[in-house]
Design a protein around this motif. Structure first.
Motif, PDB file in Angstrom:
ATOM      1  N   UNK A 232      74.090 -76.399 -53.903  1.00 53.95           N
ATOM      2  CA  UNK A 232      73.697 -75.028 -53.573  1.00 53.95           C
ATOM      3  C   UNK A 232      75.086 -74.051 -52.702  1.00 53.95           C
ATOM      4  N   UNK A 233      74.813 -72.963 -52.842  1.00 50.41           N
ATOM      5  CA  UNK A 233      75.772 -72.316 -52.023  1.00 50.41           C
ATOM      6  C   UNK A 233      75.305 -70.608 -51.638  1.00 50.41           C
ATOM      7  N   UNK A 234      74.983 -71.222 -50.020  1.00 46.53           N
ATOM      8  CA  UNK A 234      74.036 -69.224 -50.256  1.00 46.53           C
ATOM      9  C   UNK A 234      74.492 -69.337 -48.927  1.00 46.53           C
ATOM     10  N   UNK A 235      74.361 -67.556 -49.143  1.00 42.84           N
ATOM     11  CA  UNK A 235      75.482 -66.393 -48.554  1.00 42.84           C
ATOM     12  C   UNK A 235      74.682 -65.867 -47.111  1.00 42.84           C
ATOM     13  N   UNK A 236      75.131 -65.730 -46.383  1.00 42.84           N
ATOM     14  CA  UNK A 236      74.037 -64.293 -45.291  1.00 42.84           C
ATOM     15  C   UNK A 236      74.625 -63.797 -44.794  1.00 42.84           C
ATOM     16  N   UNK A 237      73.991 -62.828 -43.390  1.00 49.01           N
ATOM     17  CA  UNK A 237      74.584 -62.454 -42.357  1.00 49.01           C
ATOM     18  C   UNK A 237      74.519 -63.628 -40.805  1.00 49.01           C
ATOM     19  N   UNK A 238      73.679 -64.370 -41.303  1.00 45.71           N
ATOM     20  CA  UNK A 238      73.554 -65.313 -39.742  1.00 45.71           C
ATOM     21  C   UNK A 238      73.347 -66.314 -41.003  1.00 45.71           C
ATOM     22  N   UNK A 239      73.888 -67.327 -39.513  1.00 38.71           N
ATOM     23  CA  UNK A 239      74.066 -68.954 -39.746  1.00 38.71           C
ATOM     24  C   UNK A 239      72.866 -69.160 -40.720  1.00 38.71           C
ATOM     25  N   UNK A 240      71.412 -69.053 -39.371  1.00 39.74           N
ATOM     26  CA  UNK A 240      69.960 -69.453 -39.861  1.00 39.74           C
ATOM     27  C   UNK A 240      68.930 -68.354 -41.427  1.00 39.74           C
ATOM     28  N   UNK A 241      69.475 -67.846 -41.520  1.00 45.04           N
ATOM     29  CA  UNK A 241      69.533 -66.740 -42.561  1.00 45.04           C
ATOM     30  C   UNK A 241      69.885 -67.970 -43.843  1.00 45.04           C
ATOM     31  N   UNK A 242      71.503 -68.397 -43.536  1.00 39.42           N
ATOM     32  CA  UNK A 242      71.985 -68.976 -44.610  1.00 39.42           C
ATOM     33  C   UNK A 242      71.232 -70.871 -45.099  1.00 39.42           C
ATOM     34  N   UNK A 243      71.272 -70.830 -43.934  1.00 38.73           N
ATOM     35  CA  UNK A 243      70.324 -72.526 -43.859  1.00 38.73           C
ATOM     36  C   UNK A 243      69.476 -72.668 -44.047  1.00 38.73           C
ATOM     37  N   UNK A 244      68.287 -71.034 -43.932  1.00 37.27           N
ATOM     38  CA  UNK A 244      67.108 -71.508 -44.244  1.00 37.27           C
ATOM     39  C   UNK A 244      67.005 -71.254 -45.433  1.00 37.27           C
ATOM     40  N   UNK A 245      67.694 -69.976 -46.276  1.00 41.42           N
ATOM     41  CA  UNK A 245      67.900 -70.105 -48.029  1.00 41.42           C
ATOM     42  C   UNK A 245      68.070 -71.293 -48.475  1.00 41.42           C
ATOM     43  N   UNK A 246      69.143 -72.226 -48.241  1.00 40.64           N
ATOM     44  CA  UNK A 246      69.833 -73.417 -48.574  1.00 40.64           C
ATOM     45  C   UNK A 246      69.215 -74.416 -48.732  1.00 40.64           C
ATOM     46  N   UNK A 247      68.260 -74.788 -47.127  1.00 37.69           N
ATOM     47  CA  UNK A 247      67.352 -75.925 -47.192  1.00 37.69           C
ATOM     48  C   UNK A 247      66.048 -75.392 -48.578  1.00 37.69           C
TER      49      UNK A 247
ATOM     50  N   UNK B  74      79.354 -75.297 -43.474  1.00 35.88           N
ATOM     51  CA  UNK B  74      78.980 -73.873 -43.208  1.00 35.88           C
ATOM     52  C   UNK B  74      80.085 -73.791 -42.392  1.00 35.88           C
ATOM     53  N   UNK B  75      80.455 -72.304 -42.452  1.00 35.46           N
ATOM     54  CA  UNK B  75      81.479 -71.628 -41.851  1.00 35.46           C
ATOM     55  C   UNK B  75      81.346 -70.174 -42.170  1.00 35.46           C
ATOM     56  N   UNK B  76      81.871 -69.387 -41.362  1.00 32.93           N
ATOM     57  CA  UNK B  76      81.632 -67.859 -40.934  1.00 32.93           C
ATOM     58  C   UNK B  76      82.716 -66.973 -41.778  1.00 32.93           C
ATOM     59  N   UNK B  77      82.193 -66.438 -42.521  1.00 35.58           N
ATOM     60  CA  UNK B  77      83.078 -66.128 -43.710  1.00 35.58           C
ATOM     61  C   UNK B  77      83.893 -64.484 -43.050  1.00 35.58           C
ATOM     62  N   UNK B  78      84.972 -64.075 -43.203  1.00 35.71           N
ATOM     63  CA  UNK B  78      85.019 -63.045 -42.383  1.00 35.71           C
ATOM     64  C   UNK B  78      86.098 -61.720 -43.012  1.00 35.71           C
ATOM     65  N   UNK B  79      86.332 -60.571 -43.392  1.00 35.87           N
ATOM     66  CA  UNK B  79      86.542 -59.824 -44.265  1.00 35.87           C
ATOM     67  C   UNK B  79      88.312 -59.176 -43.665  1.00 35.87           C
ATOM     68  N   UNK B  80      89.344 -58.281 -43.825  1.00 34.24           N
ATOM     69  CA  UNK B  80      89.863 -57.229 -44.569  1.00 34.24           C
ATOM     70  C   UNK B  80      89.571 -56.012 -43.854  1.00 34.24           C
TER      71      UNK B  80
END
Length: 238
Positions: free
Chosen positions: A54-69, A95-101
């Motif tokens: 599963x891949x999860x995306x969120x604004x913070x790392x903790x939110x992404x991890x919680x949903x992934x778990x 776990x990595x931080x996304x970036x946008x232009x």
């Protein structure tokens, strides 16, 4: 004196006779025959392997991890319903931080975090693969790839492939010996030059039937190649 001369004559006659017999039996020439052959066996697979995660995306790392778990917890409960726990293992966790232009600032800016958690899973009841796919998808898995089929114990198929290869090598050597006027060849040396017995690979890949999650594993091909050396004797006529 006469008796001594007669004895020498008899000894000379015996030696001459022995030499004549030896000369009448010339040595036969031998030659080697080298051949290469292969053996194939097709067998029905008895296991499947795939990668599920599963891949999860969120604004913070903790939110992404919680949903992934949360989703991973549901997946692991499903895994143990279909296979043994010891054949389920994590193959990827990122776990990595996304970036946008940002066109206004003309530079990359942070855009949240992504977590990927992927498991390598082996299943030994092929009739359950389709249902497993349905269940993990319903549980939230959005990474599924690499469905492959294999053999838990390929040694029996490999031995049969060896037997086929050796039988072909003997046929080739016999044909060459007969063409050269030689006797039945005797095997002197045998080497394996190639082996292909996939544990996780189905020839032609997995087919899909009319139902979206019904799979046809097909058959596996186990292949070996050998090099054999034989010796043959030329017949008297040659």
């Amino acid at each position: 004196m006469l008796r001594k001369a007669l004895g020498l004559l008899i000894v000379t006659f015996i030696l001459a006779s022995a030499a004549g017999v030896y000369a009448a039996e010339p040595e036969t020439a031998s030659f080697t025959i080298k051949v290469q052959s292969s053996g194939d066996v097709r067998v029905t697979p008895d296991m499947a392997q795939m990668w599920i995660g599963v891949q999860t995306d969120a604004e913070t790392a903790s939110e992404a991890l919680a949903e992934n778990n949360r989703i991973v917890g549901r997946l692991t409960e499903i895994f143990v319903q279909y296979t043994r726990p010891e054949v389920v293992k994590t193959s990827e966790f990122n776990l990595y931080r996304r970036e946008r232009w940002d066109s206004e600032t003309q530079r990359s800016v942070p855009d949240g975090f992504t977590i990927r958690h992927v498991f390598e899973v082996a299943v030994f009841d092929l009739e359950k693969v389709a249902q497993l796919m349905d269940d993990i998808t319903a549980a939230g898995a959005n990474i599924i790839y690499g469905l492959q089929y294999g053999l838990q114990e390929p040694s029996t198929a490999r031995a049969e492939a060896y037997a086929n290869a050796v039988a072909k090598a003997k046929e080739q050597a016999q044909a060459l010996a007969e063409a050269a006027g030689g006797t039945t060849p005797v095997l002197e040396k045998l080497e394996e030059t190639y082996y292909y017995g996939p544990v996780y690979a189905a020839e032609g890949g997995a087919g899909v039937s009319e139902n979206a999650t019904a799979f046809m594993p097909g058959q596996l091909k186990v292949s070996v190649s050998i090099e054999a050396t034989f010796r043959s004797q030329l017949t008297v006529d040659n």
